[in-house]
Design a protein around this motif. Structure first.
Motif, PDB file in Angstrom:
ATOM      1  N   LYS A 144       0.814  -1.217   0.000  1.00  8.62           N
ATOM      2  CA  LYS A 144       0.000   0.000   0.000  1.00  8.62           C
ATOM      3  C   LYS A 144       0.849   1.269   0.000  1.00  8.62           C
ATOM      4  N   LYS A 145       2.115   1.125   0.331  1.00 11.49           N
ATOM      5  CA  LYS A 145       3.005   2.293   0.286  1.00 11.49           C
ATOM      6  C   LYS A 145       3.377   2.608  -1.168  1.00 11.49           C
ATOM      7  N   GLU A 146       3.716   1.557  -1.915  1.00  5.45           N
ATOM      8  CA  GLU A 146       4.109   1.735  -3.318  1.00  5.45           C
ATOM      9  C   GLU A 146       2.919   1.593  -4.265  1.00  5.45           C
ATOM     10  N   LEU A 147       1.756   1.296  -3.751  1.00  2.01           N
ATOM     11  CA  LEU A 147       0.511   1.229  -4.518  1.00  2.01           C
ATOM     12  C   LEU A 147       0.563   0.172  -5.619  1.00  2.01           C
ATOM     13  N   PHE A 148       0.913  -1.045  -5.243  1.00  2.61           N
ATOM     14  CA  PHE A 148       0.869  -2.114  -6.232  1.00  2.61           C
ATOM     15  C   PHE A 148       0.620  -3.453  -5.564  1.00  2.61           C
ATOM     16  N   SER A 149       0.260  -4.393  -6.417  1.00  2.00           N
ATOM     17  CA  SER A 149       0.085  -5.777  -5.981  1.00  2.00           C
ATOM     18  C   SER A 149       0.660  -6.685  -7.052  1.00  2.00           C
ATOM     19  N   ILE A 150       1.075  -7.871  -6.649  1.00  2.00           N
ATOM     20  CA  ILE A 150       1.505  -8.879  -7.611  1.00  2.00           C
ATOM     21  C   ILE A 150       0.719 -10.164  -7.381  1.00  2.00           C
ATOM     22  N   LEU A 151       0.528 -10.871  -8.471  1.00  2.00           N
ATOM     23  CA  LEU A 151      -0.084 -12.188  -8.428  1.00  2.00           C
ATOM     24  C   LEU A 151       0.941 -13.168  -8.996  1.00  2.00           C
ATOM     25  N   ASN A 152       1.335 -14.141  -8.204  1.00  2.00           N
ATOM     26  CA  ASN A 152       2.292 -15.159  -8.636  1.00  2.00           C
ATOM     27  C   ASN A 152       1.585 -16.471  -8.909  1.00  2.00           C
ATOM     28  N   ILE A 153       2.001 -17.110  -9.970  1.00  2.00           N
ATOM     29  CA  ILE A 153       1.520 -18.456 -10.260  1.00  2.00           C
ATOM     30  C   ILE A 153       2.746 -19.325 -10.478  1.00  2.00           C
ATOM     31  N   THR A 154       2.911 -20.344  -9.645  1.00  2.00           N
ATOM     32  CA  THR A 154       4.056 -21.245  -9.776  1.00  2.00           C
ATOM     33  C   THR A 154       3.629 -22.512 -10.514  1.00  2.00           C
ATOM     34  N   ALA A 155       4.608 -23.183 -11.127  1.00  2.00           N
ATOM     35  CA  ALA A 155       4.362 -24.446 -11.824  1.00  2.00           C
ATOM     36  C   ALA A 155       3.116 -24.348 -12.696  1.00  2.00           C
ATOM     37  N   THR A 156       3.106 -23.388 -13.596  1.00  2.00           N
ATOM     38  CA  THR A 156       1.911 -23.115 -14.406  1.00  2.00           C
ATOM     39  C   THR A 156       1.450 -24.348 -15.181  1.00  2.00           C
ATOM     40  N   GLN A 157       0.134 -24.397 -15.378  1.00  2.00           N
ATOM     41  CA  GLN A 157      -0.508 -25.471 -16.133  1.00  2.00           C
ATOM     42  C   GLN A 157      -1.348 -24.842 -17.240  1.00  2.00           C
ATOM     43  N   THR A 158      -1.703 -25.645 -18.239  1.00  2.00           N
ATOM     44  CA  THR A 158      -2.492 -25.090 -19.349  1.00  2.00           C
ATOM     45  C   THR A 158      -3.832 -24.540 -18.847  1.00  2.00           C
ATOM     46  N   GLY A 159      -4.331 -25.100 -17.769  1.00  2.00           N
ATOM     47  CA  GLY A 159      -5.586 -24.618 -17.199  1.00  2.00           C
ATOM     48  C   GLY A 159      -5.492 -23.248 -16.563  1.00  2.00           C
ATOM     49  N   ASP A 160      -4.271 -22.742 -16.418  1.00  2.00           N
ATOM     50  CA  ASP A 160      -4.103 -21.387 -15.881  1.00  2.00           C
ATOM     51  C   ASP A 160      -4.282 -20.336 -16.968  1.00  2.00           C
ATOM     52  N   SER A 161      -4.364 -20.769 -18.213  1.00  2.00           N
ATOM     53  CA  SER A 161      -4.561 -19.828 -19.322  1.00  2.00           C
ATOM     54  C   SER A 161      -5.882 -19.091 -19.128  1.00  2.00           C
ATOM     55  N   ALA A 162      -5.804 -17.778 -19.070  1.00  2.00           N
ATOM     56  CA  ALA A 162      -6.984 -16.958 -18.773  1.00  2.00           C
ATOM     57  C   ALA A 162      -6.566 -15.498 -18.806  1.00  2.00           C
ATOM     58  N   VAL A 163      -7.554 -14.633 -18.637  1.00  2.00           N
ATOM     59  CA  VAL A 163      -7.267 -13.219 -18.381  1.00  2.00           C
ATOM     60  C   VAL A 163      -7.361 -12.999 -16.872  1.00  2.00           C
ATOM     61  N   TYR A 164      -6.346 -12.375 -16.300  1.00  2.00           N
ATOM     62  CA  TYR A 164      -6.336 -12.095 -14.869  1.00  2.00           C
ATOM     63  C   TYR A 164      -6.612 -10.608 -14.669  1.00  2.00           C
ATOM     64  N   LEU A 165      -7.649 -10.342 -13.913  1.00  2.00           N
ATOM     65  CA  LEU A 165      -8.105  -8.970 -13.697  1.00  2.00           C
ATOM     66  C   LEU A 165      -7.783  -8.521 -12.283  1.00  2.00           C
ATOM     67  N   CYS A 166      -7.278  -7.326 -12.193  1.00  2.00           N
ATOM     68  CA  CYS A 166      -7.030  -6.678 -10.913  1.00  2.00           C
ATOM     69  C   CYS A 166      -8.079  -5.578 -10.753  1.00  2.00           C
ATOM     70  N   ALA A 167      -8.594  -5.415  -9.542  1.00  2.00           N
ATOM     71  CA  ALA A 167      -9.618  -4.403  -9.313  1.00  2.00           C
ATOM     72  C   ALA A 167      -9.388  -3.761  -7.954  1.00  2.00           C
ATOM     73  N   VAL A 168      -9.664  -2.474  -7.869  1.00  2.00           N
ATOM     74  CA  VAL A 168      -9.548  -1.757  -6.593  1.00  2.00           C
ATOM     75  C   VAL A 168     -10.921  -1.307  -6.150  1.00  2.00           C
ATOM     76  N   LEU A 169     -11.216  -1.585  -4.918  1.00  2.00           N
ATOM     77  CA  LEU A 169     -12.505  -1.247  -4.325  1.00  2.00           C
ATOM     78  C   LEU A 169     -12.376   0.033  -3.517  1.00  2.00           C
ATOM     79  N   SER A 170     -13.271   0.980  -3.817  1.00  2.00           N
ATOM     80  CA  SER A 170     -13.319   2.224  -3.054  1.00  2.00           C
ATOM     81  C   SER A 170     -14.442   2.121  -2.028  1.00  2.00           C
ATOM     82  N   PRO A 171     -14.449   3.042  -1.071  1.00  2.00           N
ATOM     83  CA  PRO A 171     -15.593   3.074  -0.156  1.00  2.00           C
ATOM     84  C   PRO A 171     -16.898   3.205  -0.923  1.00  2.00           C
ATOM     85  N   GLY A 172     -17.896   2.505  -0.497  1.00  2.00           N
ATOM     86  CA  GLY A 172     -19.154   2.496  -1.226  1.00  2.00           C
ATOM     87  C   GLY A 172     -19.230   1.374  -2.226  1.00  2.00           C
ATOM     88  N   PHE A 173     -18.238   0.509  -2.253  1.00  2.00           N
ATOM     89  CA  PHE A 173     -18.245  -0.704  -3.080  1.00  2.00           C
ATOM     90  C   PHE A 173     -18.049  -0.449  -4.559  1.00  2.00           C
TER      91      PHE A 173
END
Lengths: 110, 114
Positions: A67-96
């Motif tokens: 939260k200091k540098e304003l970022f997040s990472i998503l790690n996937i280890t030992a990837t499989q073909t089933g991991d093929s997809a679009v990965y979406l990041c979203a930020v929630l503000s107050p009020g949803f």
């Protein structure tokens, strides 16, 4: 203007590789950051992160928030073909109200 | 099992026509959302509602309207369809209490405006 930026936009890897997906944000009032996986249908929830430095883990997937540098990472280890997809990041503000990034399209080759 | 459904799943309409997309959820969630998804833009918020009789504009609300007369439904109306509104539309819902803010998405409606 609030925004969420994901990188890379697309990624091709081989099965067994480890990948790191990035999400940076500029949001006036941050509440939580969420990751979703989208295959050829509706997005499905992966993680919600609210506090810095606490890793969330589910099987081969893990995510952490800075939260200091304003970022997040998503790690996937030992990837499989089933991991093929679009990965979406979203930020929630107050009020949803949720702001989504454009997504990272991951393709895992057999 | 609780779910969120959308209808129709596919729709082709002509420019200028009024179109309504239905969204129905049985989660008993107070919060409901409409998004459109276009290549390169991710999901963009059109309208959202925090409860019955409450509606709010999102970042791309021009040309769209919603109404919330009960907890389960949030129909999205395109007043006069334009080709720029060709897109995939997702409805979602979420809880408003308990600290769980994940959104549950419907299967999507693919709308083509010719």
């Amino acid at each position: 203007e609030d925004k969420v930026v994901q990188s890379p936009l697309s990624l091709v890897v081989h099965e067994g590789d480890t990948v790191t997906l990035n999400c940076s944000y500029e949001v006036t009032n941050f509440r939580s950051l969420l990751w979703y996986k989208q295959e050829k249908k509706a997005p499905t929830f992966l993680f919600m992160l609210t506090s810095s430095g606490i890793e969330k883990k589910s099987g081969r997937l893990s995510s952490i928030l800075d939260k200091k540098e304003l970022f997040s990472i998503l790690n996937i280890t030992a990837t499989q073909t089933g991991d093929s997809a679009v990965y979406l990041c979203a930020v929630l503000s107050p009020g949803f109200k949720t702001i989504f990034g454009a997504g990272t399209r991951l393709f895992v080759k057999a | 099992d609780a779910e969120i459904t959308q209808s129709p799943r596919h729709k082709i309409t002509e420019t200028g026509r009024q179109v309504t997309l239905a969204c129905h959820q049985t989660w008993n969630h107070n919060n409901m959302f409409w998004y459109r998804q276009d290549l390169g833009h991710g999901l963009r918020l059109i309208h959202y509602s925090y409860g019955v009789q409450d509606t709010n504009k999102g970042e791309v609300s021009d040309g769209y309207s919603v109404s919330r007369s009960n907890t389960e439904d949030l129909p999205l109306t395109l007043e006069s369809a334009a080709s720029s509104q060709t897109s995939v539309y997702f409805c979602a819902s979420s809880e408003s209490a308990g600290g769980t803010y994940e959104q549950y998405f419907g299967p999507g409606t693919r709308l083509t405006v010719t």
